[in-house]
Design an enzyme around this catalytic site. Structure first.
Site, short mmCIF file in Angstrom:
data_model
loop_
_atom_site.label_atom_id
_atom_site.label_comp_id
_atom_site.label_asym_id
_atom_site.label_seq_id
_atom_site.Cartn_x
_atom_site.Cartn_y
_atom_site.Cartn_z
CG ASP A 25 -0.59 -0.07 2.53
OD1 ASP A 25 0.71 -0.50 2.70
OD2 ASP A 25 -1.34 0.22 3.35
CB SER A 91 -7.43 -2.39 17.57
OG SER A 91 -5.87 -2.46 17.94
CG ASP A 132 -4.19 -1.26 7.98
OD1 ASP A 132 -4.41 -1.90 7.26
OD2 ASP A 132 -3.49 -1.27 9.22
C1 GLA Z 1 0.02 -2.56 8.48
C2 GLA Z 1 -0.20 -0.92 7.87
C3 GLA Z 1 -0.61 -0.97 6.36
C4 GLA Z 1 0.07 -1.96 5.49
C5 GLA Z 1 0.12 -3.14 6.16
C6 GLA Z 1 1.19 -4.27 5.71
O1 GLA Z 1 -1.08 -3.14 8.69
O2 GLA Z 1 -0.90 -0.25 8.71
O3 GLA Z 1 -0.72 0.29 6.13
O4 GLA Z 1 1.24 -1.47 5.19
O5 GLA Z 1 0.82 -3.29 7.68
O6 GLA Z 1 0.70 -4.56 4.34
#
Ligand code: GLA
Length: 304
Positions: A25, A91, A132
């Site tokens: 991402d 969370s 997320d």
């Molecule tokens: C965490 C980060 C996301 C992403 C994932 C790995 O969850 O918050 O932005 O980079 O790791 O895919």
């Protein structure tokens, strides 16, 4: 846009899973997360200073940082949540997005996700991507979200009822601030060959996964998850022996289509996709806490 009266406000946002598209991402890749039916609820009212009471603990830095992003005055906030920290369901994103939904309910969902991403980066010092927060804000019940993190264009992809999402806790909990997350990000941005091989192959797997979902070739999903795990283990190097053991155990269970490490890694949780009806035997065989999830609407989904 933010509340200025003394009224009590309420916000609610879901946790998320990531089906596939890990550690891409923040490089502008495509990801396929889904909001899930575990929620954080917040109520708040204006106060002299920021404060948090939470049944899952912590959260003060997060709410202060999202408050700053939204230009809100200090609030006294009460949090109840069934998205336990360290469960792999983000969370922190659920908390940030629930506060944004409560304080700025008319905000555009993409703008809210970006504000929550900046708040998380400030609260933790970890240069997280937007996946997320985006899933928690704009996920759709019955669907995964195919999100292009370069443009923030997204579309929903129907997720079949006959497949169950299972999230299994490895028991190795870590705060991202104490992991090489930022280091992996820099190595990938610098084009380090192994890291790039993961990123390029993972993006191809996201597209293949979406094709498989959309053409009803569910038999192809598991192999893609398993390849993703091997790539995260060997090329991106974010797995651990404990997590590898748990993934291999999931792979050997009847009715498990596939499994992989999920989220940032360095411990944490794994995701497995199961044939509906095989959940009970899977849960008892795994010997670790398993959360079975269904997809859900994000906090800003109905306004989108
Ligand atoms: C965490 C980060 C996301 C992403 C994932 C790995 O969850 O918050 O932005 O980079 O790791 O895919």
């Amino acid at each position: 846009m933010t509340h200025s009266t003394g009224a009590i406000w309420h916000g609610r946002a879901p946790g998320r899973v990531n089906l596939i598209g890990e550690h891409v991402d923040y490089l502008g890749g495509v990801v396929l997360p889904a909001a899930v039916d575990r929620f954080t609820d917040v109520t708040g009212q204006p106060a002299d200073k920021w404060s948090v009471r939470s049944d899952i603990g912590g959260g003060l830095d997060y709410v202060r940082c999202i408050g700053d992003e939204l230009g809100a005055s200090p609030q006294s906030i009460n949090v109840t949540s069934d998205v336990p920290p360290g469960s792999g369901l983000s969370s922190s994103a659920a908390l940030l997005v629930s506060v944004a939904a409560g304080l700025a309910s008319n905000m555009d969902g993409k703008a809210a996700a970006l504000a929550c991403q900046r708040a998380e980066q400030k609260a933790t010092g970890v240069h997280v991507g937007v996946m997320d927060q985006f899933a928690s804000a704009l996920g759709r019940r019955g669907h995964a979200l195919l999100l292009d993190c370069a443009t923030l264009d997204y579309r929903t992809v129907p997720f079949p009822h006959e497949i169950v999402i299972a999230v299994i806790d490895s028991g190795e909990h870590r705060s991202l601030a104490h992991t090489p997350y930022n280091q992996r990000r820099s190595e990938a941005e610098a084009g380090m060959p192994k890291r790039k091989r993961h990123v390029d192959s993972e993006i191809a797997r996201v597209h293949a996964f979406v094709d498989a979902l959309e053409s009803g070739r569910f038999d192809r999903l598991g192999g893609l998850l398993n390849e993703s795990h091997v790539s995260l283990r060997d090329d991106f190097e974010v797995s651990t022996p404990t997590v590898d053991g748990l993934v291999e155990k999931a792979w050997s269970q009847p009715g498990c289509l596939g499994a992989r490490i999920m989220g940032a890694g360095f411990g944490g949780s794994i995701i497995a996709l199961l044939e509906r009806g095989k959940e009970d035997t899977f849960v008892s065989a795994m010997g670790r806490p398993v959360i079975l999830c269904a997809t859900a609407d994000g906090a800003f989904a109905t306004a989108a």
